[in-house]
Write a protein that holds these residues in place. Sequence first.
Motif, PDB file in Angstrom:
ATOM      1  N   ARG A   1      21.995  18.819 -21.205  1.00 27.48           N
ATOM      2  CA  ARG A   1      21.516  17.535 -20.676  1.00 27.48           C
ATOM      3  C   ARG A   1      20.045  17.254 -20.975  1.00 27.48           C
ATOM      4  N   LEU A   2      19.234  18.324 -21.092  1.00 33.47           N
ATOM      5  CA  LEU A   2      17.786  18.095 -21.148  1.00 33.47           C
ATOM      6  C   LEU A   2      17.127  18.560 -22.440  1.00 33.47           C
TER       7      LEU A   2
ATOM      8  N   GLU B   1      16.078  12.679 -27.607  1.00 32.18           N
ATOM      9  CA  GLU B   1      16.121  11.412 -26.868  1.00 32.18           C
ATOM     10  C   GLU B   1      15.627  11.611 -25.434  1.00 32.18           C
ATOM     11  N   VAL B   2      15.108  10.550 -24.864  1.00 31.13           N
ATOM     12  CA  VAL B   2      14.669  10.606 -23.460  1.00 31.13           C
ATOM     13  C   VAL B   2      15.881  10.855 -22.559  1.00 31.13           C
ATOM     14  N   ALA B   3      16.971  10.146 -22.825  1.00 26.61           N
ATOM     15  CA  ALA B   3      18.213  10.343 -22.073  1.00 26.61           C
ATOM     16  C   ALA B   3      19.341  10.556 -23.084  1.00 26.61           C
TER      17      ALA B   3
ATOM     18  N   VAL C   1      13.534  12.741 -17.305  1.00 22.59           N
ATOM     19  CA  VAL C   1      12.083  12.604 -17.085  1.00 22.59           C
ATOM     20  C   VAL C   1      11.873  12.360 -15.593  1.00 22.59           C
ATOM     21  N   PRO C   2      10.776  12.834 -15.035  1.00 26.66           N
ATOM     22  CA  PRO C   2      10.579  12.646 -13.596  1.00 26.66           C
ATOM     23  C   PRO C   2      10.471  11.163 -13.226  1.00 26.66           C
TER      24      PRO C   2
ATOM     25  N   PRO D   1      12.010  14.924  -9.407  1.00 28.33           N
ATOM     26  CA  PRO D   1      11.489  15.746 -10.492  1.00 28.33           C
ATOM     27  C   PRO D   1      12.511  15.870 -11.633  1.00 28.33           C
ATOM     28  N   ALA D   2      12.000  16.145 -12.839  1.00 30.85           N
ATOM     29  CA  ALA D   2      12.900  16.369 -13.975  1.00 30.85           C
ATOM     30  C   ALA D   2      13.707  17.647 -13.730  1.00 30.85           C
TER      31      ALA D   2
END
Length: 313
Positions: free
Chosen positions: A50-51, A56-58, A279-280, A290-291
């Motif tokens: 997922r992270l 990509e940011v998401a 991202v937070p 929080p992230a």
Amino acid sequence: VFPGVRQAQWLTKTKLVEGLPPAVQGIVDNPALGLQELEERAKHVVSHARLWDTAEVAPRREKYCPVLFENLIHICRLMSGKYPSLSKRMLARNFRIAATWERESILLQVRGLSGILMNSMTPIPPVASKEEILATKEHVLETFYPIAPTIDLQEVNVYKELNDTGQCFRDGYPYSHPHTLFFLESANVRTDRFRPEQLRAKMLMFAFGNALTKAKALHGNDPKVLEQPVVVQSIGTDGQLFQFMVFQLNTTDLVSNDGVKNLVWIDSDQNLYERAQCVPEVKKGVVTKPAGISGFQPDTFKKFLALYLHGTV
């Protein structure tokens, strides 16, 4: 909307039992197997999918869902050090199936891409006893009168009654027993994905189709109550929410509503984690979210692992 699983139950002459069968739940609950020792790895796998495994940011679902699946399978394979027979498995991808049967006076067929199929050298033993199987004779299948139970099925001309699984159950193929089907609902656009109820119906139809094809390969085409039932499992996920299923084919005598029924155990809508924050989230200079991954559910991971281990431990 026409009810998915209820319709699939009628089409496959199947009685539904909520939750996992004792044989699988027993694996989940057995501390001696050390499943909890792999929980940190599973958390790491979720974070990776997922992270981290993205620029990509998401990350998009069509990216993280398959990555999560592959990494969960990798964790499962780590158990083969303790249970060497787990290495006698094979994953078949882009796997097609065709299975044909008669229900009342209707000729039915399930065919198409059947998810990812894990085959095994040995079958999963029956999960319901002879007594439980015989008790299904008393079960009354739901009818949908005045609606036809085939209302939304595609009608086609069938020129050949196929019962085919490609190469998977051919004579001489060492991994000749269907073990678990995996369905990844990874389309990024929600409307392109099966809703959970639709996914469970699809899982049931294809688990049944694989079991029926295997039963016919073993015992011929004559309708009968099976001396040795065929068990096929199914896991479906969109990368966060999981559906678990164990299907037991007790009979290939499917025409009438009478007699022994097939059995399916379904554990629905199990989240592996609550949220992935890439991202937070900051409000007025304060981090409100929080992230990271929050709400990891170890039991959902253990159920995935238990279905993988089922038939071996």
